[in-house]
Design an enzyme around this catalytic site. Structure first.
Site, PDB file in Angstrom:
ATOM      1  N   LYS A 128       6.421 -47.812 -60.492  1.00  0.00           N
ATOM      2  CA  LYS A 128       6.760 -49.198 -60.818  1.00  0.00           C
ATOM      3  C   LYS A 128       5.545 -49.897 -61.433  1.00  0.00           C
ATOM      4  CE  LYS A 128       8.833 -53.122 -58.330  1.00  0.00           C
ATOM      5  NZ  LYS A 128       9.320 -53.524 -56.987  1.00  0.00           N
TER       6      LYS A 128
ATOM      7  N   LEU B 267       8.397 -60.058 -59.645  1.00  0.00           N
ATOM      8  CA  LEU B 267       8.891 -59.058 -58.690  1.00  0.00           C
ATOM      9  C   LEU B 267       9.937 -59.606 -57.729  1.00  0.00           C
ATOM     10  CD1 LEU B 267       5.457 -57.452 -57.648  1.00  0.00           C
ATOM     11  CD2 LEU B 267       6.954 -56.745 -59.523  1.00  0.00           C
TER      12      LEU B 267
ATOM     13  N   SER C 199      13.619 -55.123 -56.998  1.00  0.00           N
ATOM     14  CA  SER C 199      12.814 -55.271 -58.193  1.00  0.00           C
ATOM     15  C   SER C 199      12.374 -53.940 -58.794  1.00  0.00           C
ATOM     16  CB  SER C 199      11.583 -56.123 -57.882  1.00  0.00           C
ATOM     17  OG  SER C 199      10.790 -55.527 -56.871  1.00  0.00           O
TER      18      SER C 199
ATOM     19  N   ILE D 172      10.031 -55.976 -50.594  1.00  0.00           N
ATOM     20  CA  ILE D 172       9.699 -57.119 -49.733  1.00  0.00           C
ATOM     21  C   ILE D 172      10.966 -57.846 -49.289  1.00  0.00           C
ATOM     22  CG2 ILE D 172       9.446 -58.892 -51.529  1.00  0.00           C
ATOM     23  CD1 ILE D 172       6.937 -59.876 -50.043  1.00  0.00           C
ATOM     24  N   GLY D 173      12.108 -57.468 -49.901  1.00  0.00           N
ATOM     25  CA  GLY D 173      13.366 -58.079 -49.500  1.00  0.00           C
ATOM     26  C   GLY D 173      14.560 -57.191 -49.799  1.00  0.00           C
ATOM     27  N   GLY D 174      14.272 -55.971 -50.253  1.00  0.00           N
ATOM     28  CA  GLY D 174      15.330 -55.034 -50.613  1.00  0.00           C
ATOM     29  C   GLY D 174      15.059 -54.336 -51.922  1.00  0.00           C
ATOM     30  N   SER D 175      13.834 -54.437 -52.422  1.00  0.00           N
ATOM     31  CA  SER D 175      13.523 -54.026 -53.792  1.00  0.00           C
ATOM     32  C   SER D 175      13.428 -52.518 -54.011  1.00  0.00           C
ATOM     33  CB  SER D 175      12.219 -54.682 -54.247  1.00  0.00           C
ATOM     34  OG  SER D 175      12.419 -56.060 -54.444  1.00  0.00           O
TER      35      SER D 175
END
Length: 553
Positions: free
Chosen positions: A135, A184, A210, A231-234
């Site tokens: 990434k 992101l 992301s 950090i939240g589902g990326s």
């Protein structure tokens, strides 16, 4: 924070980055010609038309098979690297998933590995010759670290990120950098630098974010293994949307040094790196290799936990594997396609030996979402806005929603940060007590990864099914199950949404528009239980034959 405006327009800066990417694509040898027209819809099969049979065989081999063939001298690193460079160049033309290719660096590395093998008659390490994509915000020496901001494109990484160093020491070849969204901070992949990345199963849909460049590339077999971040589902959103395997470890297991993001230094909700791969074996190889390098010896942020023998984590004293099923989080009801996938998995689990299935009710999800809203943007989104203003670039629709327009976002005082971080810790404690009290025998939680299959672009607003486990810092794995069937997964016209989030998800679910999209689920273990999680999933996979449909076919 002092913001120094750029002298060049943001549009021109973006064009310069795109020109670097385009030159990297053009330098792939043999050159991948332009397609006669912009292809839309399902483009999964297109790369095969432009590759030799040898290139197809190499690129469609699992990471674990490639490693074995390279270690045995059946394949050369140069041949494997060239094949993936070619397929990645094609994937870029189909889905806009590449930030830049690295043919010069990658081929020099591959040639060195082949020379090592010729001299020593053995591989240089456990990943000898394996191409790995990364990434864009994972640092590479001399390359930019934009992290999705136009104003950051002039930032250069002085060295390779620690995780890249570990992979290189293990014999890997880094050959591609993949796209990411603005800052992101979206479960889709669209930025003012590279534009929109699309889903190869159906280009009208998002590949997630992301780490969506990774998922689009891998769904086209342009990479056997890649580095994402979450950090939240990326990691899990892209894996789910594209029919891949994606693991979000707990923090402290994989090194972050050398990666960049505008939230670095803010510890309210911590992000983590993790693997994405078309195969479960790729995920396992990645985790085992990185952790067996003992990253805690050079990075004090790493927890000194060796890669543990998985067999010791379940089936102690003939204990069955106990799976708790969370059908809904009680905020957003999963779409019929997701509920069907979950039902099919549960029905098969109930009839196999060695597995017990129990119900697991969502716990204080509304409170969790409130905490997350405060802690994702404790400055009220000011830093994000300033990074945009520095170049003059506008908000993308989803980042505007996430960091500016979501109800409940506010700039917290220092005491406010303390208060909400304290609520985070109390929530973690309460959730663990609920698990230990209500279902102490439960090994893992099986639940949706997202309320719907891969969404139409600009509609991925609800993060609750994944971000809950960032709040808890639990280990979570996404895996493919089946595909959308417009007839079996028809929308329920009588359903009455429970709230605004539920209404948004319901209105944006369309099984006809989402045809061909993979349907994936999520398996979760407690904090720092990555080995147990993978072992539990392997058992589930073997017992019931997952996925039920080849999601990459």
């Amino acid at each position: 924070m002092t913001v120094i405006p750029q002298q060049t327009s943001w549009q021109e800066t973006a064009r310069q980055v795109q020109a670097v990417r385009d030159r990297s694509i053009e330098s792939v040898d043999p050159y991948v010609a332009a397609f006669p027209e912009k292809l839309k819809g399902r483009v999964i099969d297109v790369p095969r038309k432009y590759l030799t049979s040898a290139e197809q065989a190499i690129t469609e081999s699992p990471a674990e098979a490639l490693v074995a063939s390279l270690a045995a001298g059946k394949l050369t690193a140069v041949a494997v690297t060239n094949a993936f460079l070619r397929r990645a160049a094609i994937a870029q033309k189909l889905t806009n998933c590449i930030y830049e290719l690295l043919p010069k660096r990658a081929l020099a590395r591959a040639k060195h590995l082949d020379e090592y093998f010729a001299t020593h008659r053995k591989p240089s390490g456990p990943l000898h010759g394996l191409p790995i994509s990364i990434k864009g915000h994972v640092g590479l020496e001399g390359r930019d670290l934009s992290a999705g901001f136009v104003s950051w494109t002039s930032k250069k990484s002085p060295v390779d990120a620690n995780i890249v160093k570990i992979l290189l020491n293990a014999g890997a070849v880094v050959y591609a950098r993949t796209t990411e969204p603005q800052g992101l901070m979206a479960l889709e992949t669209c930025s003012n630098i590279t534009g929109t990345t699309t889903n190869p199963h159906n280009t009208a849909l998002t590949p997630g974010g992301s780490s969506g460049g990774e998922s689009a590339l891998q769904a086209l077999y342009g990479s056997p293994l890649g580095i994402g971040s979450d950090i939240g589902g990326s990691i899990r959103s892209p894996a789910a949307n594209c029919g891949l395997y994606g693991l979000k470890p707990s923090t402290g297991r994989l090194p972050l040094i050398g990666c960049d993001a505008y939230v670095l230094g803010c510890e309210t909700i911590l992000g983590t790196l993790g693997p994405i791969s078309p195969t479960l074996g790729g995920v396992e190889i990645f985790m085992k290799t990185v952790i067996e390098s003992q990253p805690w010896l050079t990075d004090s942020m790493m927890l000194p936990i060796p890669w543990r023998d998985q067999e010791t984590h379940i089936h102690r004293n003939d204990k069955t594997l106990t799976v708790g099923v969370m059908w809904t989080d009680d905020v957003v009801t999963p779409a019929p396609a997701v509920t069907r996938a979950l039902t099919e998995v549960v029905e098969r689990l109930k009839i196999v030996e060695g597995v017990e299935v129990i119900e697991w009710k969502a716990f204080q999800q509304k409170e969790a979402l409130e905490i997350l809203t405060k802690l994702y943007a404790p400055d009220g989104g000011k830093a994000f806005a300033e990074h945009l203003q520095s170049s003059g670039e506008p908000y993308q629709p989803l980042t505007a929603w996430t960091l500016r327009d979501t109800p409940g976002i506010e700039e917290l005082s220092q005491h406010g940060v303390w208060e909400w971080t304290g609520k985070r810790e109390f929530f973690r404690y309460a959730y663990l007590q609920q698990w230990n009290t209500i279902a102490p025998e439960m090994d893992v939680i099986l639940c949706p990864a997202f309320p719907t299959p891969a969404p139409i672009h600009d509609t991925s607003r609800y993060w609750g099914y994944t971000s809950l486990f960032n709040l808890l810092d639990y280990s979570a794995l996404v895996f493919p199950v089946t595909k959308v069937d417009p007839e079996r997964d028809a929308k329920d016209p009588t359903y009455t949404p429970k709230n605004d989030f539920d209404a948004w998800a319901y209105e944006n679910y369309d099984p006809v528009a989402q045809e061909h999209a993979p349907v994936s689920l999520q398996l979760v273990a407690k904090r720092l239980e990555e080995e147990k999680l993978l072992q539990a999933f392997k058992e589930i996979k073997e017992k019931i034959g997952l996925p039920f449909v080849d999601c990459l076919a």
